[in-house]
Design a protein around this motif. Structure first.
Motif, PDB file in Angstrom:
ATOM      1  N   UNK A   1      28.958  71.945  27.119  1.00  0.00           N
ATOM      2  CA  UNK A   1      27.800  71.255  27.681  1.00  0.00           C
ATOM      3  C   UNK A   1      27.314  71.966  28.942  1.00  0.00           C
ATOM      4  N   UNK A   2      26.009  71.930  29.138  1.00  0.00           N
ATOM      5  CA  UNK A   2      25.388  72.548  30.312  1.00  0.00           C
ATOM      6  C   UNK A   2      25.397  71.561  31.472  1.00  0.00           C
ATOM      7  N   UNK A   3      25.914  71.979  32.610  1.00  0.00           N
ATOM      8  CA  UNK A   3      25.865  71.140  33.801  1.00  0.00           C
ATOM      9  C   UNK A   3      24.485  71.287  34.440  1.00  0.00           C
ATOM     10  N   UNK A   4      23.858  70.125  34.699  1.00  0.00           N
ATOM     11  CA  UNK A   4      22.495  70.100  35.226  1.00  0.00           C
ATOM     12  C   UNK A   4      22.462  69.252  36.500  1.00  0.00           C
ATOM     13  N   UNK A   5      21.285  69.092  37.057  1.00  0.00           N
ATOM     14  CA  UNK A   5      21.127  68.328  38.297  1.00  0.00           C
ATOM     15  C   UNK A   5      21.468  66.858  38.080  1.00  0.00           C
ATOM     16  N   UNK A   6      21.696  66.164  39.175  1.00  0.00           N
ATOM     17  CA  UNK A   6      22.019  64.739  39.126  1.00  0.00           C
ATOM     18  C   UNK A   6      20.913  63.960  38.420  1.00  0.00           C
ATOM     19  N   UNK A   7      21.263  62.895  37.694  1.00  0.00           N
ATOM     20  CA  UNK A   7      20.249  62.083  37.031  1.00  0.00           C
ATOM     21  C   UNK A   7      19.501  61.206  38.024  1.00  0.00           C
ATOM     22  N   UNK A   8      18.273  60.838  37.656  1.00  0.00           N
ATOM     23  CA  UNK A   8      17.550  59.871  38.471  1.00  0.00           C
ATOM     24  C   UNK A   8      17.473  58.506  37.791  1.00  0.00           C
ATOM     25  N   UNK A   9      17.908  58.439  36.518  1.00  0.00           N
ATOM     26  CA  UNK A   9      17.962  57.170  35.805  1.00  0.00           C
ATOM     27  C   UNK A   9      19.235  57.086  34.972  1.00  0.00           C
ATOM     28  N   UNK A  10      19.748  55.866  34.845  1.00  0.00           N
ATOM     29  CA  UNK A  10      20.948  55.578  34.068  1.00  0.00           C
ATOM     30  C   UNK A  10      20.522  54.732  32.881  1.00  0.00           C
TER      31      UNK A  10
ATOM     32  N   UNK B   1      32.791  64.014  33.133  1.00  0.00           N
ATOM     33  CA  UNK B   1      33.497  63.579  34.334  1.00  0.00           C
ATOM     34  C   UNK B   1      33.513  64.677  35.393  1.00  0.00           C
ATOM     35  N   UNK B   2      33.647  65.907  34.970  1.00  0.00           N
ATOM     36  CA  UNK B   2      33.590  67.034  35.909  1.00  0.00           C
ATOM     37  C   UNK B   2      32.262  67.037  36.646  1.00  0.00           C
ATOM     38  N   UNK B   3      31.177  66.857  35.890  1.00  0.00           N
ATOM     39  CA  UNK B   3      29.842  66.881  36.491  1.00  0.00           C
ATOM     40  C   UNK B   3      29.638  65.713  37.441  1.00  0.00           C
ATOM     41  N   UNK B   4      30.043  64.513  37.028  1.00  0.00           N
ATOM     42  CA  UNK B   4      29.878  63.343  37.896  1.00  0.00           C
ATOM     43  C   UNK B   4      30.637  63.549  39.200  1.00  0.00           C
ATOM     44  N   UNK B   5      31.829  64.113  39.114  1.00  0.00           N
ATOM     45  CA  UNK B   5      32.628  64.382  40.303  1.00  0.00           C
ATOM     46  C   UNK B   5      31.964  65.368  41.253  1.00  0.00           C
ATOM     47  N   UNK B   6      31.061  66.174  40.721  1.00  0.00           N
ATOM     48  CA  UNK B   6      30.336  67.150  41.528  1.00  0.00           C
ATOM     49  C   UNK B   6      28.970  66.643  41.970  1.00  0.00           C
ATOM     50  N   UNK B   7      28.656  65.382  41.634  1.00  0.00           N
ATOM     51  CA  UNK B   7      27.341  64.847  41.939  1.00  0.00           C
ATOM     52  C   UNK B   7      26.273  65.410  41.033  1.00  0.00           C
TER      53      UNK B   7
ATOM     54  N   UNK C   1      25.557  66.349  32.884  1.00  0.00           N
ATOM     55  CA  UNK C   1      25.526  67.315  31.792  1.00  0.00           C
ATOM     56  C   UNK C   1      24.341  66.993  30.892  1.00  0.00           C
ATOM     57  N   UNK C   2      23.785  68.017  30.279  1.00  0.00           N
ATOM     58  CA  UNK C   2      22.705  67.806  29.321  1.00  0.00           C
ATOM     59  C   UNK C   2      23.258  67.061  28.116  1.00  0.00           C
ATOM     60  N   UNK C   3      22.733  65.871  27.872  1.00  0.00           N
ATOM     61  CA  UNK C   3      23.206  65.060  26.765  1.00  0.00           C
ATOM     62  C   UNK C   3      22.254  65.083  25.593  1.00  0.00           C
ATOM     63  N   UNK C   4      22.538  64.228  24.625  1.00  0.00           N
ATOM     64  CA  UNK C   4      21.670  64.009  23.469  1.00  0.00           C
ATOM     65  C   UNK C   4      21.651  62.499  23.256  1.00  0.00           C
ATOM     66  N   UNK C   5      20.879  61.803  24.097  1.00  0.00           N
ATOM     67  CA  UNK C   5      20.895  60.340  24.048  1.00  0.00           C
ATOM     68  C   UNK C   5      19.535  59.696  24.296  1.00  0.00           C
TER      69      UNK C   5
END
Length: 257
Positions: free
Chosen positions: A60-69, A127-133, A136-140
């Motif tokens: 998975x590609x690590x991307x910038x923090x999300x602005x929506x959940x 989890x790695x990405x969340x820990x870094x603020x 990851x690019x998802x498919x959702x």
């Protein structure tokens, strides 16, 4: 959707357990109860190693923090097996569906919550990405995967509501994420249907999103204006065409890596 404003860092109240006792369904009496105690506790998240995930076909590609959940219902059966063993199997079943039927590189969503209230890592490196603020690019969420983080909630909630255990775990998870990304839960927490034409997360569940945002804000100790719960209303939005179909997840110009 507009960008959500961030919250100033909050002073948290004493940590307290947030998991609900039993996995009963939310009903009229539950909806009249006050929200959970104003305390924040990071949820126990079961890792991919713990649920024995298959290797993805690409990382998975690590991307910038999300602005929506984004809150999803999984369009899986409303199981009455609330065990951890069932939850871990659920993650494997979801990954198999996404990889073998949808042809994706891995599970699409970043996090999964079972009806028993167990929280699990979804897509690899989440989890790695969340820990870094980061994220990851998802498919959702089709055409919006580059700025959103998705949470799959086991079950189908067109007419039914989630279990108390799932609801409590979702509040805790969203509080954790809102804090990690410094997001205002009233602006950041949305349903899948807020972006695309889909029933997801179901008419009954979607009607409770204002209450969900209020409880997340309470859990963070944030002093924000409360939203009014909207009445349950049926819609003619497209429902699941098969098990696991919660609506458009990958846009024409997006990839599922």
């Amino acid at each position: 959707m507009s960008d959500s404003p961030s919250l100033a860092r909050r002073a948290f109240l004493a940590r307290a357990g947030a998991a609900a006792g039993g996995a009963v369904l939310l009903g009229t009496a539950d909806l009249a109860r006050p929200g959970p105690a104003s305390a924040y506790t990071k949820p126990r998240v079961y890792t991919r190693a713990e649920w024995n995930a298959r290797p993805p076909t690409s990382q998975a590609e690590i991307i910038a923090a999300p602005d929506h959940l984004v809150v999803h219902h999984m369009a899986f059966p409303n199981s009455t097996d609330y065990s951890l063993a069932h939850a871990l199997q659920l993650s494997r079943d979801c990954q198999d569906l996404h990889m073998d039927t949808n042809g994706w590189a891995d599970t699409g969503q970043q996090l999964t919550i079972s009806r028993g209230g167990h929280v699990m890592e979804g897509r690899n490196r989440s989890l790695q990405a969340i820990g870094q603020g980061a994220n990851v690019m998802g498919a959702q969420t089709a055409n919006h995967n580059g700025h959103t983080l998705g949470i799959e909630n086991e079950g189908t909630y067109i007419t039914e509501l989630p279990t108390v255990a799932l609801w409590s775990a979702l509040v805790q998870t969203l509080a954790w994420l809102s804090d990690a990304y410094d997001l205002d839960p009233h602006a950041a927490i949305v349903g899948h249907r807020d972006y695309v034409a889909t029933q997801c997360p179901g008419d009954a569940f979607y009607a409770e999103l204002p209450r969900l945002r209020n409880e997340v804000a309470d859990a963070l100790g944030a002093r924000l204006a409360a939203e009014r719960t909207i009445p349950f209303a049926r819609t003619d939005l497209p429902g699941p065409s098969r098990r696991g179909d919660h609506g458009p997840a990958v846009g024409a110009n997006e990839h599922s890596r």
